[in-house]
Design a protein around this motif. Structure first.
Motif, PDB file in Angstrom:
ATOM      1  N   ARG A  42      -6.173  10.626  -0.213  1.00 14.31           N
ATOM      2  CA  ARG A  42      -4.927  11.359  -0.439  1.00 14.31           C
ATOM      3  C   ARG A  42      -5.056  12.328  -1.606  1.00 14.31           C
ATOM      4  O   ARG A  42      -4.511  13.437  -1.580  1.00 14.31           O
ATOM      5  CB  ARG A  42      -3.791  10.370  -0.716  1.00 14.31           C
ATOM      6  N   SER A  64      -4.054  -5.577  -5.879  1.00 12.70           N
ATOM      7  CA  SER A  64      -4.098  -5.056  -4.512  1.00 12.70           C
ATOM      8  C   SER A  64      -4.667  -6.110  -3.571  1.00 12.70           C
ATOM      9  O   SER A  64      -5.532  -6.899  -3.957  1.00 12.70           O
ATOM     10  CB  SER A  64      -4.957  -3.792  -4.444  1.00 12.70           C
ATOM     11  N   PHE A  94      -7.106   0.504   1.360  1.00 10.60           N
ATOM     12  CA  PHE A  94      -6.925   1.181   0.088  1.00 10.60           C
ATOM     13  C   PHE A  94      -7.922   2.323  -0.099  1.00 10.60           C
ATOM     14  O   PHE A  94      -7.875   3.042  -1.091  1.00 10.60           O
ATOM     15  CB  PHE A  94      -6.983   0.170  -1.068  1.00 10.60           C
ATOM     16  N   LEU A 100       0.839  -1.189   0.000  1.00 12.56           N
ATOM     17  CA  LEU A 100       0.000   0.000   0.000  1.00 12.56           C
ATOM     18  C   LEU A 100       0.879   1.245   0.000  1.00 12.56           C
ATOM     19  O   LEU A 100       0.555   2.268  -0.621  1.00 12.56           O
ATOM     20  CB  LEU A 100      -0.902  -0.012   1.241  1.00 12.56           C
ATOM     21  N   HIS A 123       7.515   3.093  -3.148  1.00 14.15           N
ATOM     22  CA  HIS A 123       7.166   3.987  -4.253  1.00 14.15           C
ATOM     23  C   HIS A 123       8.099   3.732  -5.441  1.00 14.15           C
ATOM     24  O   HIS A 123       7.658   3.621  -6.591  1.00 14.15           O
ATOM     25  CB  HIS A 123       7.293   5.447  -3.815  1.00 14.15           C
ATOM     26  N   TYR A 169      -5.687  13.934   4.762  1.00 10.30           N
ATOM     27  CA  TYR A 169      -4.993  12.643   4.709  1.00 10.30           C
ATOM     28  C   TYR A 169      -3.700  12.698   5.518  1.00 10.30           C
ATOM     29  O   TYR A 169      -3.418  11.798   6.317  1.00 10.30           O
ATOM     30  CB  TYR A 169      -4.684  12.268   3.256  1.00 10.30           C
ATOM     31  N   ARG A 208      -6.226   5.797  -0.632  1.00 12.14           N
ATOM     32  CA  ARG A 208      -5.750   6.343  -1.899  1.00 12.14           C
ATOM     33  C   ARG A 208      -6.611   7.503  -2.414  1.00 12.14           C
ATOM     34  O   ARG A 208      -6.075   8.573  -2.713  1.00 12.14           O
ATOM     35  CB  ARG A 208      -5.634   5.232  -2.945  1.00 12.14           C
ATOM     36  N   GLN A 233       1.836   3.502  -2.928  1.00 15.90           N
ATOM     37  CA  GLN A 233       0.903   4.484  -3.471  1.00 15.90           C
ATOM     38  C   GLN A 233       0.526   5.589  -2.493  1.00 15.90           C
ATOM     39  O   GLN A 233       0.027   6.631  -2.898  1.00 15.90           O
ATOM     40  CB  GLN A 233      -0.361   3.764  -3.943  1.00 15.90           C
ATOM     41  N   VAL A 234       0.719   5.342  -1.196  1.00 21.44           N
ATOM     42  CA  VAL A 234       0.437   6.355  -0.183  1.00 21.44           C
ATOM     43  C   VAL A 234       1.657   6.447   0.735  1.00 21.44           C
ATOM     44  O   VAL A 234       2.636   5.736   0.558  1.00 21.44           O
ATOM     45  CB  VAL A 234      -0.840   6.027   0.614  1.00 21.44           C
TER      46      VAL A 234
END
Length: 295
Positions: A241, A229, A235, A139, A156, A248, A238, A142-143
């Motif tokens: 964010r 995922s 999730f 996860l 990332h 967030y 996402r 992406q965050v």
């Protein structure tokens, strides 16, 4: 099945769960990890499930390890069908407080290691005309979250690398690049993390099983979806964010300081990041059995 499957980080957690799953399906396995004790334990578990296993005690943070693994796998089994890059290291601490050796080892293990894996195995895939590499992201690909910056940065980077590599392989229809993106997973990585927060770490709930992630890895390796995922609940972060980045950021910091880092005191430690802590290893870290208010 009779595939040859190479799994980095195969002695614990997601890697070990994936190894056991492939073993039960008749795959021939190459398991890679630093800790010989845990590696031998994982290999024995897979042999009991009927698999042929080549355990390789290698440190994937070292530049030559990936090529050594490829050469050993080819020498033993003659080919590689699936490569699963699951080795990972974790740390807790602010950017300022995290020791440089810990930060650098996490980058070497989580990002440069999989990049070297791909560079080493792709010539074999080209020669065979086929092959699949599965990167285990997060996860956090992406965050982001406070106090785990090196891990976030590497995940990332890994997702970006996989996407770029996938584009390069478009002219090679037999070669597939897949990414599995789990949320919090019940593995020993949190107990083995480096920690300079003086608090006791805990995965952010809800926590999914490593066996569930292993199923996703197997599906991804033979399926069409380039990114899979695992763990729907988290999730939801996402879109938040994107739609409300300020909210967030504040929310994730609060979650990490209340649920991710419990107030129970803990000494500073490099965990198993810099050197292996020899034990038999395990798939689960026991986190799904721990009450939310404990630790």
């Amino acid at each position: 099945m009779n595939q040859v499957v190479v799994i980095t980080g195969g002695s614990r957690g997601i890697g070990r769960a994936t190894a056991v799953r492939y073993a039960r399906r008749g795959a021939r396995l190459v398991l890679i990890a630093r800790d010989r004790t845990a590696l031998d334990s994982a290999a024995a578990e897979c042999r009991r499930a009927g698999a042929q296993v080549l355990p390789l005690s290698l440190d994937l943070a070292l530049p030559e390890s990936a090529q050594r693994a490829v050469d050993a796998a080819i020498l033993r089994f003659g080919r590689i069908d699936v490569w699963v890059s699951a080795a990972s290291a974790f740390s807790y601490g602010s950017v300022e407080d995290t020791p440089a050796p810990v930060r650098d080892r996490i980058v070497e293990t989580n990002l440069l290691g999989p990049m070297r894996d791909a560079q080493a195995v792709l010539p074999r895939f080209r020669g065979q005309g086929s092959g699949t590499i599965v990167f285990v992201g997060s996860l956090y690909s992406q965050v982001a979250s406070a106090y785990v910056a090196p891990y976030v940065a590497t995940k990332h980077g890994l997702l970006g690398f996989a996407r770029a590599l996938r584009q390069e392989m478009l002219g090679q229809p037999g070669i597939r690049v897949r990414v599995v993106l789990p949320a919090s997973v019940d593995t020993p990585i949190y107990q083995r993390a480096a920690n300079v927060t003086r608090r006791t770490p805990h995965p952010l709930p809800p926590v999914v099983s490593a066996t569930r992630v292993a199923r996703a890895i197997e599906r991804a390796a033979k399926g069409r979806r380039p990114e899979v995922s695992v763990g729907v609940a988290q999730f939801a972060a996402r879109p938040l964010r994107v739609l409300a980045p300020g909210l967030y950021d504040r929310g994730m910091r609060i979650l990490q300081r209340t649920l991710g880092l419990r107030r129970r005191p803990a000494p500073d430690s490099a965990g198993a990041v810099l050197i292996p802590l020899h034990d038999p290893g395990a798939i689960s870290g026991g986190w799904r059995r721990i009450p939310r208010g404990s630790r």
